[in-house]
Design a protein around this motif. Structure first.
Motif, PDB file in Angstrom:
ATOM      1  N   HIS A   1       2.421   0.155   6.387  1.00 16.55           N
ATOM      2  CA  HIS A   1       1.441  -0.586   5.951  1.00 16.55           C
ATOM      3  C   HIS A   1       1.963  -2.174   5.574  1.00 16.55           C
ATOM      4  CE1 HIS A   1      -1.742   2.574   5.374  1.00 16.55           C
ATOM      5  NE2 HIS A   1      -0.872   3.403   5.796  1.00 16.55           N
TER       6      HIS A   1
ATOM      7  N   ARG B   1      -0.901  15.448   2.815  1.00 18.19           N
ATOM      8  CA  ARG B   1      -1.394  14.546   1.903  1.00 18.19           C
ATOM      9  C   ARG B   1      -2.846  15.291   1.525  1.00 18.19           C
ATOM     10  NH1 ARG B   1      -1.221   9.009   5.112  1.00 18.19           N
ATOM     11  NH2 ARG B   1       1.201   8.873   4.842  1.00 18.19           N
TER      12      ARG B   1
ATOM     13  N   ARG C   1      -8.830   7.518   7.579  1.00 18.06           N
ATOM     14  CA  ARG C   1      -7.550   7.092   6.904  1.00 18.06           C
ATOM     15  C   ARG C   1      -7.003   5.881   7.775  1.00 18.06           C
ATOM     16  NH1 ARG C   1      -3.983  12.613   6.275  1.00 18.06           N
ATOM     17  NH2 ARG C   1      -5.707  14.144   5.252  1.00 18.06           N
TER      18      ARG C   1
ATOM     19  N   ASP D   1       0.829  -0.948   0.127  1.00 17.61           N
ATOM     20  CA  ASP D   1      -0.129  -0.084   0.094  1.00 17.61           C
ATOM     21  C   ASP D   1       0.990   1.238  -0.082  1.00 17.61           C
ATOM     22  OD1 ASP D   1      -2.098   1.927   1.346  1.00 17.61           O
ATOM     23  OD2 ASP D   1      -3.263   0.360   0.576  1.00 17.61           O
ATOM     24  N   ILE D   2       0.579   2.289   1.162  1.00 15.91           N
ATOM     25  CA  ILE D   2       1.280   3.293   0.946  1.00 15.91           C
ATOM     26  C   ILE D   2       2.953   3.298   1.163  1.00 15.91           C
ATOM     27  CG2 ILE D   2       1.532   5.680   2.350  1.00 15.91           C
ATOM     28  CD1 ILE D   2      -1.391   5.561   2.504  1.00 15.91           C
ATOM     29  N   SER D   3       3.251   2.296   2.051  1.00 12.38           N
ATOM     30  CA  SER D   3       4.431   2.150   2.387  1.00 12.38           C
ATOM     31  C   SER D   3       5.301   1.638   1.259  1.00 12.38           C
ATOM     32  CB  SER D   3       4.629   1.310   3.819  1.00 12.38           C
ATOM     33  OG  SER D   3       4.238   1.653   4.961  1.00 12.38           O
TER      34      SER D   3
ATOM     35  N   LEU E   1      -3.661   0.276  -3.224  1.00  9.39           N
ATOM     36  CA  LEU E   1      -4.061   1.826  -3.204  1.00  9.39           C
ATOM     37  C   LEU E   1      -5.436   2.187  -3.810  1.00  9.39           C
ATOM     38  CD1 LEU E   1      -0.750   3.255  -4.350  1.00  9.39           C
ATOM     39  CD2 LEU E   1      -1.596   3.499  -2.115  1.00  9.39           C
TER      40      LEU E   1
ATOM     41  N   THR F   1       1.026  -3.141  -5.477  1.00  8.69           N
ATOM     42  CA  THR F   1       0.700  -1.914  -4.719  1.00  8.69           C
ATOM     43  C   THR F   1      -0.171  -1.007  -5.333  1.00  8.69           C
ATOM     44  OG1 THR F   1       3.285  -1.888  -4.274  1.00  8.69           O
ATOM     45  CG2 THR F   1       2.057   0.138  -3.841  1.00  8.69           C
TER      46      THR F   1
ATOM     47  N   LEU G   1       1.042  11.038  -1.323  1.00  4.95           N
ATOM     48  CA  LEU G   1       0.858   9.646  -0.379  1.00  4.95           C
ATOM     49  C   LEU G   1       2.045   9.987   0.618  1.00  4.95           C
ATOM     50  CD1 LEU G   1       0.063   6.734  -2.601  1.00  4.95           C
ATOM     51  CD2 LEU G   1      -1.356   8.357  -1.630  1.00  4.95           C
ATOM     52  N   CYS G   2       2.425  11.178   0.953  1.00  3.06           N
ATOM     53  CA  CYS G   2       3.475  11.376   1.943  1.00  3.06           C
ATOM     54  C   CYS G   2       3.203  12.553   2.687  1.00  3.06           C
ATOM     55  CB  CYS G   2       4.920  11.585   1.175  1.00  3.06           C
ATOM     56  SG  CYS G   2       5.454  10.131   0.310  1.00  3.06           S
TER      57      CYS G   2
ATOM     58  N   GLN H   1       5.904   4.513  -1.180  1.00  8.74           N
ATOM     59  CA  GLN H   1       7.072   5.312  -0.734  1.00  8.74           C
ATOM     60  C   GLN H   1       8.375   4.540  -0.513  1.00  8.74           C
ATOM     61  OE1 GLN H   1       6.009   6.367   3.242  1.00  8.74           O
ATOM     62  NE2 GLN H   1       4.224   7.611   2.982  1.00  8.74           N
TER      63      GLN H   1
ATOM     64  N   LEU I   1      -7.851   4.939  -2.378  1.00  8.36           N
ATOM     65  CA  LEU I   1      -7.577   6.262  -3.085  1.00  8.36           C
ATOM     66  C   LEU I   1      -8.769   6.804  -3.777  1.00  8.36           C
ATOM     67  CD1 LEU I   1      -3.745   6.361  -4.074  1.00  8.36           C
ATOM     68  CD2 LEU I   1      -4.919   6.859  -1.855  1.00  8.36           C
TER      69      LEU I   1
END
Length: 380
Positions: free
Chosen positions: A54, A358, A370, A7-9, A102, A98, A353-354, A12, A106
Motif C-alpha cells: 500500500h 485477517r 478488499r 495504510d496496512i503496509s 486505516l 497510518t 491486518l496480516c 506492518q 476498517l
C-alpha cells in the motif's frame, strides 16, 4: 523515485523490531523500474510487509503505473510530519497518518485494536524462523542485540515467549487527538475519533488491550462501559506499603474508578509471559498486599476470564455492583454489538491486518471488497 508505505503496509512496518530491520538485505529496489517489476511477483517486502504494497501517491498521473502496489491518492498538501524516512528512497507514513488511512476501511473493533497497539508499549510479530533463531542466539549469548527500547517477551527460563515484543509507544493519545483535531473534516477522521474514544490508555500487551475493550469499551461498541479506567498508572506507596513491597510505587495494569470517583479497583492482568508458568510470584503477592494496605481492592484477571462468556459475565456483574451499585443487563442490540466485537477481538493478535486469516474488517458498504490487487488505486 521515492516510495511511501502507508495504510496496512505502514502498520506492518511499524511491527518490525529494529534489530531485524537492521539485518535485512532487501533485493527489491522500488526506486527502479526493474525493482517495481520484481515486486509484482514477490510475496513480501522487507521480509514482513505483505504484497501488494500500500503506497501513498500525491501525483494523480502516477496512481495507475505500478503492479504489485495499491496506490492511495492523497489530494492536496500532506500534513506536517505525515511521513518518516526509512532510507533515501523509501518513506513510511507517520503512526497517526497510518491510523487515519486505516480508518477509511476498517471496522471500529479492528481500528480500536490498531490504535491500542500503536499507543501501547507492545508489538506483535510472527518472526521468520531465521530471525527467531537469531534473536534467541543473541539472548543466549547475552549480546546487546535490541535497540530503540525493543525487548522480546521471555519465559522464566529466558526463552522467547510467543510473538510479543515490548517497545516504546509509537505515539501518545494526546498526540493522536491533536492530529484528529488538525485533520477535522478529512475523510476517515470521524471514524478515527470514534475509535479513539474507546481507548483508555497505553496498554502493555494484547491481554491488557482486550481487557480494557471488554470492561471499559462503550456498550455501543460491544464493551460493558463499566467505570473510568487508567492503564499502567503509577500508584505511590505509603511508607507502610513500601516496606511490604520493597518499592516506593506500583504500576497498576488497570485502575478502575466509579464514574463518581467514590470507589477504585486495581485489576492485575495475569499473563504467563509476565508471571511465568507458575502464575503469581512472591513479588506479585507482596505487591498485592501493599496495594491492599493502601485501601485498594486488587482483582487478579486471567485471559480465560475475559474470553469465556460465563466467567466474564460474573466478572462484569461484580465490577459493576462494586463500582456503581448495580449491573444493567444488555439489550438485544447491545448483545449483537458484543458478538460482533468478540469475533474479531479474540482472533490471534499477530494476524491483525496480516495474512490470509485477517478478520472481517472491511467497510460495511462493501463487505466483500478488499483494497488489494495489482495496479489498483484508492483515492483518498
Amino acid at each position: 523515485m521515492d516510495t511511501t508505505l502507508c495504510d496496512i503496509s505502514a502498520f506492518q512496518y511499524y511491527r518490525i523490531p529494529p534489530c531485524l530491520l537492521r539485518r535485512m538485505v532487501e533485493e527489491i529496489d522500488l526506486s527502479t523500474k526493474g525493482g517495481r517489476k520484481k515486486l509484482a511477483d514477490a510475496n513480501s517486502f522487507l521480509g514482513y510487509i505483505e504484497t501488494p504494497l500500500h503506497v501513498l501517491e500525491t501525483d494523480r498521473a502516477r496512481r495507475f503505473t505500478a503492479r504489485g502496489m495499491v496506490k492511495h491518492l492523497w489530494s492536496g498538501e500532506l500534513p506536517l510530519g505525515a511521513k518518516r524516512e526509512i532510507d533515501v528512497y523509501h518513506y513510511v507514513t507517520s503512526p497517526a497518518m497510518t491510523l487515519l488511512m486505516l480508518a477509511r476501511h476498517l471496522d471500529k473493533t479492528c481500528l480500536t485494536m490498531a490504535i491500542y497497539e500503536m499507543v501501547g508499549t507492545f508489538s506483535v510479530i510472527r518472526m521468520l524462523p531465521g530471525d527467531r533463531a537469531y534473536v534467541q542466539q543473541c539472548i543466549d549469548a547475552g549480546q546487546v542485540a535490541f535497540e530503540g527500547g525493543w525487548e522480546p517477551a521471555r519465559d522464566e527460563n529466558g526463552r522467547l515467549a510467543g510473538d510479543l515484543w515490548e517497545r516504546p509507544a509509537l505515539l501518545t493519545l494526546d498526540e493522536l487527538w491533536a492530529f484528529i483535531h488538525e485533520m477535522k473534516g478529512v475523510r476517515g477522521c470521524k471514524a478515527l475519533a470514534s475509535a479513539a474514544r474507546e481507548v483508555v490508555g497505553s496498554a502493555a500487551s494484547p491481554f491488557e488491550a482486550r481487557a480494557a475493550m471488554r470492561i471499559c469499551g462503550s456498550r455501543s461498541s460491544g464493551g460493558e462501559g463499566i467505570g473510568r479506567a487508567e492503564l499502567n498508572t503509577v500508584i505511590r506507596f505509603t511508607s507502610a506499603a513500601a516496606s511490604i513491597a520493597g518499592h516506593d510505587y506500583a504500576i497498576a495494569d488497570m485502575l478502575l474508578c466509579a464514574h463518581d470517583g467514590a470507589a477504585e479497583l486495581v485489576i492485575e492482568c495475569q499473563g504467563r509471559s509476565s508471571h511465568g508458568a507458575g502464575g503469581v510470584s512472591i513479588a506479585d503477592a507482596d505487591r498485592q498486599l501493599a496495594l491492599q494496605r493502601m485501601g485498594y481492592e486488587v482483582i487478579l484477571l486471567t485471559h480465560e476470564q475475559i474470553e469465556d462468556e460465563w466467567r466474564f459475565r460474573q466478572l462484569a456483574r461484580y465490577l459493576a455492583e462494586r463500582l456503581n451499585g448495580c449491573y444493567t443487563e444488555k439489550n438485544s442490540w447491545e448483545m449483537e454489538r458484543q458478538r460482533e466485537m468478540m469475533r474479531v477481538l479474540f482472533s490471534n493478535w499477530a494476524d491483525l491486518l496480516c495474512g490470509g486469516t485477517r478478520p472481517v474488517i472491511w467497510c460495511k458498504r462493501h463487505p466483500g471488497r478488499r483494497p488489494e490487487g495489482r495496479g489498483r488505486s484508492l483515492e483518498s
